[in-house]
Design a protein around this motif. Structure first.
Motif, PDB file in Angstrom:
ATOM      1  N   ASP A  60      -1.944 -13.774 -10.279  1.00  9.10           N
ATOM      2  CA  ASP A  60      -3.000 -12.760 -10.391  1.00  9.10           C
ATOM      3  C   ASP A  60      -2.522 -11.442  -9.803  1.00  9.10           C
ATOM      4  OD1 ASP A  60      -5.450 -11.660 -11.078  1.00  9.10           O
ATOM      5  OD2 ASP A  60      -6.377 -12.173  -9.161  1.00  9.10           O
ATOM      6  N   ASP A  61      -1.322 -11.048 -10.191  1.00  6.66           N
ATOM      7  CA  ASP A  61      -0.718  -9.813  -9.688  1.00  6.66           C
ATOM      8  C   ASP A  61      -0.016  -9.123 -10.848  1.00  6.66           C
ATOM      9  OD1 ASP A  61       0.574  -7.770  -8.419  1.00  6.66           O
ATOM     10  OD2 ASP A  61       1.795  -9.035  -7.109  1.00  6.66           O
ATOM     11  N   LEU A  62      -0.557  -7.978 -11.258  1.00  4.73           N
ATOM     12  CA  LEU A  62      -0.013  -7.252 -12.408  1.00  4.73           C
ATOM     13  C   LEU A  62       1.444  -6.853 -12.192  1.00  4.73           C
ATOM     14  CD1 LEU A  62      -0.981  -6.134 -15.182  1.00  4.73           C
ATOM     15  CD2 LEU A  62      -1.380  -3.947 -14.043  1.00  4.73           C
ATOM     16  N   THR A  63       1.890  -6.730 -10.950  1.00  4.73           N
ATOM     17  CA  THR A  63       3.283  -6.355 -10.683  1.00  4.73           C
ATOM     18  C   THR A  63       4.225  -7.554 -10.773  1.00  4.73           C
ATOM     19  OG1 THR A  63       3.399  -6.754  -8.280  1.00  4.73           O
ATOM     20  CG2 THR A  63       2.366  -4.694  -9.009  1.00  4.73           C
ATOM     21  N   ALA A  64       3.692  -8.747 -11.043  1.00  2.55           N
ATOM     22  CA  ALA A  64       4.509  -9.977 -11.099  1.00  2.55           C
ATOM     23  C   ALA A  64       5.244 -10.185  -9.776  1.00  2.55           C
ATOM     24  CB  ALA A  64       5.487  -9.934 -12.275  1.00  2.55           C
ATOM     25  N   VAL A  65       4.537  -9.949  -8.679  1.00  7.65           N
ATOM     26  CA  VAL A  65       5.008 -10.066  -7.295  1.00  7.65           C
ATOM     27  C   VAL A  65       6.299  -9.287  -7.039  1.00  7.65           C
ATOM     28  CG1 VAL A  65       3.826 -12.256  -6.908  1.00  7.65           C
ATOM     29  CG2 VAL A  65       6.200 -12.296  -7.603  1.00  7.65           C
ATOM     30  N   ILE A  66       6.582  -8.281  -7.858  1.00  3.96           N
ATOM     31  CA  ILE A  66       7.705  -7.390  -7.598  1.00  3.96           C
ATOM     32  C   ILE A  66       7.355  -6.449  -6.454  1.00  3.96           C
ATOM     33  CG2 ILE A  66       8.985  -5.430  -8.571  1.00  3.96           C
ATOM     34  CD1 ILE A  66       8.960  -6.946 -11.242  1.00  3.96           C
ATOM     35  N   SER A  67       6.074  -6.089  -6.358  1.00  3.73           N
ATOM     36  CA  SER A  67       5.613  -5.214  -5.284  1.00  3.73           C
ATOM     37  C   SER A  67       4.979  -6.029  -4.167  1.00  3.73           C
ATOM     38  CB  SER A  67       4.584  -4.217  -5.838  1.00  3.73           C
ATOM     39  OG  SER A  67       3.934  -3.530  -4.791  1.00  3.73           O
ATOM     40  N   SER A  68       5.111  -5.537  -2.941  1.00  5.13           N
ATOM     41  CA  SER A  68       4.440  -6.194  -1.818  1.00  5.13           C
ATOM     42  C   SER A  68       2.965  -5.809  -1.772  1.00  5.13           C
ATOM     43  CB  SER A  68       5.125  -5.810  -0.505  1.00  5.13           C
ATOM     44  OG  SER A  68       5.085  -4.408  -0.311  1.00  5.13           O
ATOM     45  N   ARG A  69       2.581  -4.840  -2.601  1.00  3.78           N
ATOM     46  CA  ARG A  69       1.184  -4.426  -2.698  1.00  3.78           C
ATOM     47  C   ARG A  69       0.625  -4.941  -4.017  1.00  3.78           C
ATOM     48  NH1 ARG A  69       1.249   1.416  -2.304  1.00  3.78           N
ATOM     49  NH2 ARG A  69       1.604   1.069  -0.075  1.00  3.78           N
ATOM     50  N   LYS A  70      -0.244  -5.909  -3.950  1.00  2.51           N
ATOM     51  CA  LYS A  70      -0.721  -6.619  -5.129  1.00  2.51           C
ATOM     52  C   LYS A  70      -1.687  -5.773  -5.966  1.00  2.51           C
ATOM     53  CE  LYS A  70      -3.283 -10.838  -6.333  1.00  2.51           C
ATOM     54  NZ  LYS A  70      -3.831 -12.105  -5.811  1.00  2.51           N
ATOM     55  N   LEU A  71      -1.595  -5.951  -7.289  1.00  4.00           N
ATOM     56  CA  LEU A  71      -2.566  -5.389  -8.222  1.00  4.00           C
ATOM     57  C   LEU A  71      -3.178  -6.538  -9.016  1.00  4.00           C
ATOM     58  CD1 LEU A  71      -0.881  -2.259  -9.891  1.00  4.00           C
ATOM     59  CD2 LEU A  71      -2.665  -2.287  -8.168  1.00  4.00           C
ATOM     60  N   THR A  72      -4.476  -6.712  -8.960  1.00  5.36           N
ATOM     61  CA  THR A  72      -5.125  -7.779  -9.723  1.00  5.36           C
ATOM     62  C   THR A  72      -4.778  -7.644 -11.200  1.00  5.36           C
ATOM     63  OG1 THR A  72      -6.949  -7.835  -8.154  1.00  5.36           O
ATOM     64  CG2 THR A  72      -7.339  -8.829 -10.292  1.00  5.36           C
ATOM     65  N   PHE A  73      -4.535  -8.768 -11.851  1.00  5.89           N
ATOM     66  CA  PHE A  73      -4.057  -8.756 -13.238  1.00  5.89           C
ATOM     67  C   PHE A  73      -4.983  -7.969 -14.153  1.00  5.89           C
ATOM     68  CE2 PHE A  73      -3.312 -10.469 -17.485  1.00  5.89           C
ATOM     69  CZ  PHE A  73      -1.922 -10.415 -17.548  1.00  5.89           C
ATOM     70  N   PRO A 128       7.056  -0.087  -2.715  1.00  6.57           N
ATOM     71  CA  PRO A 128       7.219  -1.263  -1.841  1.00  6.57           C
ATOM     72  C   PRO A 128       7.753  -2.495  -2.572  1.00  6.57           C
ATOM     73  CG  PRO A 128       4.910  -1.014  -2.427  1.00  6.57           C
ATOM     74  CD  PRO A 128       5.620   0.192  -3.002  1.00  6.57           C
ATOM     75  N   TYR A 129       8.988  -2.418  -3.060  1.00  2.13           N
ATOM     76  CA  TYR A 129       9.625  -3.572  -3.700  1.00  2.13           C
ATOM     77  C   TYR A 129       9.795  -4.707  -2.692  1.00  2.13           C
ATOM     78  CZ  TYR A 129      11.035  -0.719  -7.742  1.00  2.13           C
ATOM     79  OH  TYR A 129      11.053   0.071  -8.863  1.00  2.13           O
ATOM     80  N   ARG A 130       9.516  -5.916  -3.131  1.00  2.00           N
ATOM     81  CA  ARG A 130       9.767  -7.079  -2.263  1.00  2.00           C
ATOM     82  C   ARG A 130      11.272  -7.305  -2.082  1.00  2.00           C
ATOM     83  NH1 ARG A 130       5.457 -10.633  -1.352  1.00  2.00           N
ATOM     84  NH2 ARG A 130       3.588 -10.200  -2.584  1.00  2.00           N
ATOM     85  N   SER A 131      12.045  -6.958  -3.109  1.00  2.00           N
ATOM     86  CA  SER A 131      13.489  -7.217  -3.076  1.00  2.00           C
ATOM     87  C   SER A 131      14.272  -5.916  -3.030  1.00  2.00           C
ATOM     88  CB  SER A 131      13.899  -8.049  -4.303  1.00  2.00           C
ATOM     89  OG  SER A 131      13.171  -9.245  -4.394  1.00  2.00           O
ATOM     90  N   ARG A 132      13.823  -4.961  -2.220  1.00  2.00           N
ATOM     91  CA  ARG A 132      14.465  -3.647  -2.199  1.00  2.00           C
ATOM     92  C   ARG A 132      15.940  -3.736  -1.838  1.00  2.00           C
ATOM     93  NH1 ARG A 132      13.798   1.475  -2.525  1.00  2.00           N
ATOM     94  NH2 ARG A 132      11.596   1.328  -3.036  1.00  2.00           N
ATOM     95  N   GLU A 133      16.316  -4.732  -1.053  1.00  2.00           N
ATOM     96  CA  GLU A 133      17.722  -4.850  -0.664  1.00  2.00           C
ATOM     97  C   GLU A 133      18.609  -5.268  -1.839  1.00  2.00           C
ATOM     98  OE1 GLU A 133      15.930  -8.790  -0.593  1.00  2.00           O
ATOM     99  OE2 GLU A 133      15.324  -6.822   0.191  1.00  2.00           O
ATOM    100  N   ASN A 134      18.001  -5.835  -2.890  1.00  2.00           N
ATOM    101  CA  ASN A 134      18.746  -6.241  -4.081  1.00  2.00           C
ATOM    102  C   ASN A 134      18.776  -5.059  -5.055  1.00  2.00           C
ATOM    103  OD1 ASN A 134      19.728  -7.372  -6.443  1.00  2.00           O
ATOM    104  ND2 ASN A 134      18.659  -9.317  -6.150  1.00  2.00           N
ATOM    105  N   THR A 135      19.748  -4.179  -4.876  1.00  2.00           N
ATOM    106  CA  THR A 135      19.804  -2.928  -5.647  1.00  2.00           C
ATOM    107  C   THR A 135      19.908  -3.177  -7.134  1.00  2.00           C
ATOM    108  OG1 THR A 135      20.904  -1.873  -3.765  1.00  2.00           O
ATOM    109  CG2 THR A 135      21.001  -0.727  -5.869  1.00  2.00           C
TER     110      THR A 135
END
Length: 340
Positions: A60-73, A128-135
């Motif tokens: 239920d996250d429009l960003t597909a958990v790419i962002s640490s800030r969730k957006l409802t689908f 706010p990428y969850r995987s920002r360290e993965n360039t």
């Protein structure tokens, strides 16, 4: 539109997140395509967005958990509803930038006006990428985001965005191996930009449009419109199975066989026959899609009664029976086991 691909190894963070959320990605990843110019197992760009959509639905996250800030689908449907009120490509771009900033709670998108150009600027430097360290992954997400935005605009403006597009700016450095997702573009690419930019002809962007009156709005989700647009314009569209296309439409929210057949521009009888040729039945695909949606709701903490109502089951008992046949346990037992 050229055929664009994404290397499977490059989307490992998405695959890991899918495993964490119990999403089955086998339909998209089990038969990767060996592309000569890519030299490694890859999937079509439309399947990349299918992976994102499956994960977005499950979480239920429009960003597909790419962002640490969730957006409802469902915020995707809200965004489309706002954009369909636009009267030109320029207005569509302005609405997209404004409402995406509002939804994300920060200014990542802006519109720049020039003498004969209009640019949608996407600056993810502080996103706010969850995987920002993965360039590599972050750059892939950014590349694909430009494709997603353009497909969304093009689907809503009935091709006006493609006609007006003049140039794309990417953040990745020039001289790197050409990433197969960027084969999508038929306009010049500029590398090493400080932000992503989609640059359109100003006069064409100002031309009047009537989006609400002319565009088919029966598919109003962001992922749904993007995937549908890619499939419709894929030079090898014939390779996409009728089962996969039917699943897409069911996940978009259609539930009647006649509506699915109409969207595929075939008769109900032809739909049944072509599904049967693939060993499938419409009712089974519909049930599978509904139960997958129910599974995602239960994982997110919804009650059995809420899932029953959301999926339009006649009563809780009917939902319990269907879910138990599918998973081998009742929805309540499944939810309790998952939470524990």
């Amino acid at each position: 539109m050229a055929r664009a691909f994404v290397k499977i190894r490059d989307i490992q963070p998405l695959v890991d997140a899918a495993v964490e959320h119990g999403v089955d990605l086998a339909p998209f990843l089990s038969t990767p395509v060996e592309v000569e110019e890519v030299g490694t197992p890859s999937i079509a760009i439309a399947d990349y967005f299918r992976v994102q959509r499956s994960l977005a639905l499950a979480s239920d996250d429009l960003t597909a958990v790419i962002s640490s800030r969730k957006l409802t689908f469902k915020t995707g449907q809200f965004l489309i509803a706002q954009m369909q009120n636009a009267t030109s490509l320029m207005a569509t771009i302005e609405i997209l930038a404004e409402h995406m900033n509002m939804m994300h709670g920060d200014t990542y998108n802006s519109v720049r006006y020039g003498e004969n150009r209009l640019a949608l600027v996407v600056d993810d430097s502080h996103f706010p990428y969850r995987s920002r360290e993965n360039t590599d992954f972050v750059e892939l997400v950014g590349d694909c985001l430009t494709i997603k935005i353009h497909c969304l605009l093009d689907s809503l403006t009935e091709g006006a965005a493609s006609e007006a597009l003049r140039r794309i700016k990417l953040k990745r450095k020039r001289g790197e191996t050409r990433r197969p997702q960027n084969a999508f573009w038929s306009v010049p690419l500029e590398y090493g930009a400080p932000a992503y930019e989609l640059i359109y002809d100003f006069d064409l962007a100002c031309a009047p449009l009537q989006i609400r009156q002319t565009v088919d709005m029966s598919t109003d989700g962001v992922f749904s419109r993007v995937i549908g647009h890619l499939d419709a314009n894929d030079v090898s569209d014939g390779e996409i199975s009728i089962g996969a296309r039917t699943r897409d439409l069911l996940e978009d929210g259609l539930s009647r066989q006649s509506d699915v057949a109409r969207k595929l521009d075939i008769s109900v009888a032809t739909l049944r026959r072509r599904l049967a040729e693939e060993g499938l039945q419409f009712r089974d695909l519909l049930l599978e899609t509904r139960l997958q949606r129910a599974e995602g709701m239960l994982k997110r903490g919804a009650s059995v009664a809420q899932a029953t109502e959301a999926l339009d089951y006649s009563d809780v008992r009917a939902f319990n029976r269907a879910f138990k046949r599918w998973k081998g346990k009742t929805p309540a037992a499944f939810a309790q086991e998952f939470q524990s």
